[in-house]
Design a protein around this motif. Structure first.
Motif, PDB file in Angstrom:
ATOM      1  N   SER A 223       0.830  -1.199   0.000  1.00 52.39           N
ATOM      2  CA  SER A 223       0.000   0.000   0.000  1.00 52.39           C
ATOM      3  C   SER A 223       0.870   1.257   0.000  1.00 52.39           C
ATOM      4  O   SER A 223       0.459   2.306  -0.500  1.00 52.39           O
ATOM      5  CB  SER A 223      -0.929  -0.001   1.223  1.00 52.39           C
ATOM      6  OG  SER A 223      -0.173  -0.095   2.420  1.00 52.39           O
ATOM      7  N   THR A 224       2.084   1.149   0.552  1.00 48.53           N
ATOM      8  CA  THR A 224       3.003   2.292   0.527  1.00 48.53           C
ATOM      9  C   THR A 224       3.397   2.629  -0.897  1.00 48.53           C
ATOM     10  O   THR A 224       3.431   3.799  -1.289  1.00 48.53           O
ATOM     11  CB  THR A 224       4.262   1.978   1.354  1.00 48.53           C
ATOM     12  OG1 THR A 224       3.868   1.599   2.673  1.00 48.53           O
ATOM     13  CG2 THR A 224       5.182   3.181   1.421  1.00 48.53           C
ATOM     14  N   THR A 227       0.468   4.310  -2.656  1.00 44.50           N
ATOM     15  CA  THR A 227       0.329   5.710  -2.240  1.00 44.50           C
ATOM     16  C   THR A 227       1.363   6.588  -2.926  1.00 44.50           C
ATOM     17  O   THR A 227       1.045   7.669  -3.432  1.00 44.50           O
ATOM     18  CB  THR A 227       0.479   5.819  -0.708  1.00 44.50           C
ATOM     19  OG1 THR A 227      -0.480   4.960  -0.071  1.00 44.50           O
ATOM     20  CG2 THR A 227       0.248   7.251  -0.247  1.00 44.50           C
ATOM     21  N   ASN A 252      -5.005   0.829   0.935  1.00 41.99           N
ATOM     22  CA  ASN A 252      -4.820   0.815   2.382  1.00 41.99           C
ATOM     23  C   ASN A 252      -5.896  -0.007   3.080  1.00 41.99           C
ATOM     24  O   ASN A 252      -5.621  -0.619   4.124  1.00 41.99           O
ATOM     25  CB  ASN A 252      -4.793   2.250   2.909  1.00 41.99           C
ATOM     26  CG  ASN A 252      -3.466   2.936   2.642  1.00 41.99           C
ATOM     27  OD1 ASN A 252      -2.533   2.807   3.400  1.00 41.99           O
ATOM     28  ND2 ASN A 252      -3.383   3.651   1.520  1.00 41.99           N
ATOM     29  N   PHE A 256      -5.100  -3.387   5.668  1.00 44.15           N
ATOM     30  CA  PHE A 256      -5.642  -3.781   6.969  1.00 44.15           C
ATOM     31  C   PHE A 256      -6.104  -5.248   6.937  1.00 44.15           C
ATOM     32  O   PHE A 256      -5.843  -6.012   7.869  1.00 44.15           O
ATOM     33  CB  PHE A 256      -6.808  -2.874   7.360  1.00 44.15           C
ATOM     34  CG  PHE A 256      -6.407  -1.443   7.577  1.00 44.15           C
ATOM     35  CD1 PHE A 256      -5.399  -1.117   8.460  1.00 44.15           C
ATOM     36  CD2 PHE A 256      -7.040  -0.411   6.891  1.00 44.15           C
ATOM     37  CE1 PHE A 256      -5.025   0.206   8.666  1.00 44.15           C
ATOM     38  CE2 PHE A 256      -6.679   0.909   7.084  1.00 44.15           C
ATOM     39  CZ  PHE A 256      -5.658   1.216   7.968  1.00 44.15           C
ATOM     40  N   THR A 285     -11.520   3.608   5.961  1.00 47.67           N
ATOM     41  CA  THR A 285     -10.793   3.836   4.712  1.00 47.67           C
ATOM     42  C   THR A 285     -11.657   3.512   3.508  1.00 47.67           C
ATOM     43  O   THR A 285     -11.634   4.228   2.497  1.00 47.67           O
ATOM     44  CB  THR A 285      -9.509   2.985   4.688  1.00 47.67           C
ATOM     45  OG1 THR A 285      -8.794   3.181   5.911  1.00 47.67           O
ATOM     46  CG2 THR A 285      -8.622   3.373   3.530  1.00 47.67           C
ATOM     47  N   VAL A 388       1.035  -0.441  12.326  1.00 46.38           N
ATOM     48  CA  VAL A 388       0.019  -0.052  11.343  1.00 46.38           C
ATOM     49  C   VAL A 388      -0.248   1.445  11.420  1.00 46.38           C
ATOM     50  O   VAL A 388      -0.355   2.131  10.391  1.00 46.38           O
ATOM     51  CB  VAL A 388      -1.272  -0.862  11.574  1.00 46.38           C
ATOM     52  CG1 VAL A 388      -2.416  -0.280  10.752  1.00 46.38           C
ATOM     53  CG2 VAL A 388      -1.054  -2.320  11.215  1.00 46.38           C
ATOM     54  N   ASN A 391       2.720   3.325   9.982  1.00 48.64           N
ATOM     55  CA  ASN A 391       2.728   3.196   8.529  1.00 48.64           C
ATOM     56  C   ASN A 391       1.655   4.056   7.886  1.00 48.64           C
ATOM     57  O   ASN A 391       1.883   4.688   6.842  1.00 48.64           O
ATOM     58  CB  ASN A 391       2.536   1.721   8.152  1.00 48.64           C
ATOM     59  CG  ASN A 391       2.733   1.456   6.683  1.00 48.64           C
ATOM     60  OD1 ASN A 391       1.769   1.294   5.941  1.00 48.64           O
ATOM     61  ND2 ASN A 391       3.985   1.405   6.247  1.00 48.64           N
ATOM     62  N   THR A 392       0.490   4.116   8.519  1.00 49.14           N
ATOM     63  CA  THR A 392      -0.598   4.939   7.991  1.00 49.14           C
ATOM     64  C   THR A 392      -0.245   6.419   8.066  1.00 49.14           C
ATOM     65  O   THR A 392      -0.548   7.193   7.151  1.00 49.14           O
ATOM     66  CB  THR A 392      -1.893   4.656   8.760  1.00 49.14           C
ATOM     67  OG1 THR A 392      -2.179   3.254   8.709  1.00 49.14           O
ATOM     68  CG2 THR A 392      -3.068   5.412   8.150  1.00 49.14           C
ATOM     69  N   LYS A 395       2.169   7.227   5.227  1.00 50.33           N
ATOM     70  CA  LYS A 395       1.494   7.311   3.931  1.00 50.33           C
ATOM     71  C   LYS A 395       0.622   8.563   3.837  1.00 50.33           C
ATOM     72  O   LYS A 395       0.495   9.156   2.759  1.00 50.33           O
ATOM     73  CB  LYS A 395       0.662   6.045   3.691  1.00 50.33           C
ATOM     74  CG  LYS A 395       1.534   4.838   3.393  1.00 50.33           C
ATOM     75  CD  LYS A 395       0.727   3.581   3.209  1.00 50.33           C
ATOM     76  CE  LYS A 395       0.123   3.104   4.500  1.00 50.33           C
ATOM     77  NZ  LYS A 395      -0.471   1.750   4.385  1.00 50.33           N
ATOM     78  N   PHE A 415      -7.306   9.167   6.930  1.00 54.70           N
ATOM     79  CA  PHE A 415      -6.355   8.357   7.686  1.00 54.70           C
ATOM     80  C   PHE A 415      -6.353   8.752   9.171  1.00 54.70           C
ATOM     81  O   PHE A 415      -6.255   7.889  10.046  1.00 54.70           O
ATOM     82  CB  PHE A 415      -4.956   8.511   7.105  1.00 54.70           C
ATOM     83  CG  PHE A 415      -4.721   7.727   5.840  1.00 54.70           C
ATOM     84  CD1 PHE A 415      -5.727   6.947   5.298  1.00 54.70           C
ATOM     85  CD2 PHE A 415      -3.499   7.758   5.196  1.00 54.70           C
ATOM     86  CE1 PHE A 415      -5.534   6.217   4.143  1.00 54.70           C
ATOM     87  CE2 PHE A 415      -3.278   7.033   4.035  1.00 54.70           C
ATOM     88  CZ  PHE A 415      -4.301   6.265   3.506  1.00 54.70           C
ATOM     89  N   ILE A 419      -7.197   6.253  12.199  1.00 53.11           N
ATOM     90  CA  ILE A 419      -6.278   6.032  13.324  1.00 53.11           C
ATOM     91  C   ILE A 419      -6.973   6.302  14.649  1.00 53.11           C
ATOM     92  O   ILE A 419      -6.833   5.541  15.619  1.00 53.11           O
ATOM     93  CB  ILE A 419      -5.038   6.929  13.167  1.00 53.11           C
ATOM     94  CG1 ILE A 419      -4.181   6.436  11.986  1.00 53.11           C
ATOM     95  CG2 ILE A 419      -4.208   6.941  14.447  1.00 53.11           C
ATOM     96  CD1 ILE A 419      -3.044   7.375  11.636  1.00 53.11           C
TER      97      ILE A 419
END
Length: 432
Positions: A223-224, A227, A252, A256, A285, A388, A391-392, A395, A415, A419
């Motif tokens: 997913s990175t 993005t 993203n 998950f 998301t 996670v 990482n979110t 991104k 995002f 979170i």
């Protein structure tokens, strides 16, 4: 008895390969004759058909079988087959129909020989040849639509994947032992490849459907990378702003789900703790993807029908992806330094540092540790959640600072909401 059984199997396989290719060729020749306003039945005996191809394949198999004791026979059979094919073309060859049938006939003989030595390979090659022959209408429709820059980009992608990447050393040689050239090269190619795939899907399916596939498939890998690729595309093509946001959200959301699947395969106890917070983060998301999809549909309704997407300099944009490779290297070094400094006691800090680039490694490591009884399931799940979240956040920063104006803000807001919901739920569950 075993030799007879093996021989009968090889004979059946060789005949089947010839039948498959022959069926396609006979049907194609009749269709081409109909397109040229000729009566197919008048030419049924002039052109190679099902029986001819089956016999050629069996002839090749017999030559290979007897060639075990008579090495001169397979080359002689190839010469005979070549002469027959050439004589057929000189007698009934049609310049408008080309040489495809004659080339397929020679290949069928070779496949019949291959059956005796590598039956599985012969079947695979035979299926590929048949698919190529069946794809003729698709090639005729697609090739005129291709641009030269697209052919060039495809060639660059193949060269990097088939030549450059295998030459890169897999082991890390830096003082920290984390900068594997092949891993970094794969990440760079992944970003450029996702940009390429998104371009192709956009051209074939349009923005709406193309980005759905690009986001879903890309999210299964990284997913990175999705993005980063979508942020880059939003800068080069204004019309990719909303589609790129949709692809980012979808990738993203898949991330998950991917973390939950990996954790459940290693330690279901960890997955049970994670399923609610990560499930809610994925739902938020996905809601962001739905929000942007509605915006894209409204934009398509109000846009001029004759608008054209901005031309991309190169669908396989390797140079921008190299910048992400440099960033990845810096983050890997920072993660290694943090892990060495804090050791095993700094599991959460290590998870946060590792989550800057990747969540799969953290998920695999702590889930395995929990399964072995080294850490509690709650501790492992919290470490994965931290990775996670980190990482979110990374991104979200990528989208906010690297994308076009207006690209990153909605992504960062969604995002941030995901979170908040995920961490709040995780804390609430811990307090129970």
């Amino acid at each position: 008895m075993e030799a007879w059984t093996l021989g009968l199997v090889e004979c059946a396989v060789a005949g089947g390969i010839g039948l498959f290719i022959g069926l396609e060729r006979e049907h194609s020749d009749r269709s081409d004759r109909s397109d040229h306003n000729e009566v197919a039945s008048d030419h049924s005996e002039d052109h190679l058909g099902v029986r001819s191809f089956a016999i050629l394949s069996l002839f090749g198999w017999v030559c290979a079988l007897l060639g075990d004791h008579m090495p001169w026979l397979p080359p002689a059979g190839m010469v005979v087959t070549g002469g027959l094919v050439l004589a057929h073309y000189l007698r009934v060859g049609d310049k408008d129909l080309g040489l495809t049938t004659e080339i397929a006939a020679a290949a069928t003989f070779a496949l019949g020989m291959l059956v005796h030595h590598r039956r599985d390979l012969a079947v695979a090659v035979g299926l590929v040849i048949t698919l190529l022959l069946l794809a003729k209408p698709w090639f005729r429709r697609t090739i005129p639509r291709l641009r030269r820059i697209e052919l060039s980009a495809t060639l660059q992608l193949v060269i990097v994947l088939a030549v450059v990447l295998p030459l890169l050393p897999a082991e890390a040689r830096d003082p920290w032992g984390v900068l594997s050239p092949r891993k970094i090269g794969l990440f760079i190619v992944l970003i450029a490849g996702i940009s390429y795939a998104g371009y192709v899907l956009h051209r074939l399916l349009g923005a709406s459907r193309g980005v759905v596939l690009a986001g879903l498939v890309g999210g299964l890998v990284s997913s990175t990378a999705v993005t980063a690729a979508m942020a880059q595309q939003s800068r080069t093509d204004p019309l990719m702003l909303i589609p790129g946001q949709i692809a980012t959200f979808l990738a993203n959301a898949v991330m998950f789900a991917r973390v939950l699947v990996v954790a459940s395969l290693i330690n279901p106890d960890v997955a049970r703790v994670l399923v609610v917070p990560l499930g809610l983060m994925g739902a938020v998301t996905l809601a962001g993807a739905g929000w942007k999809y509605l915006a894209l549909r409204d934009a398509d309704r109000g846009a001029p029908q004759d608008r054209e997407p901005a031309a991309m300099a190169n669908p396989f944009a390797l140079v921008p992806a190299l910048k992400w490779g440099v960033l990845l290297s810096a983050v890997l070094i920072a993660s290694a330094v943090a892990q060495r400094h804090f050791g095993d006691r700094g599991l959460y800090i290590t998870a946060a540092a590792s989550g800057l680039t990747d969540v799969d490694a953290v998920t695999l490591a702590v889930s395995h540790q929990s399964k072995e009884g080294l850490v509690a399931a709650a501790v492992a799940s919290l470490a994965i959640t931290i990775a996670v979240v980190t990482n979110t956040l990374v991104k979200g920063g990528m989208a906010l600072f690297m994308g076009r104006t207006g690209f990153g803000r909605p992504i960062a807001l969604v995002f941030a909401l995901a979170i908040t919901v995920g961490v709040g739920t995780a804390v609430a569950l811990q307090l129970q």
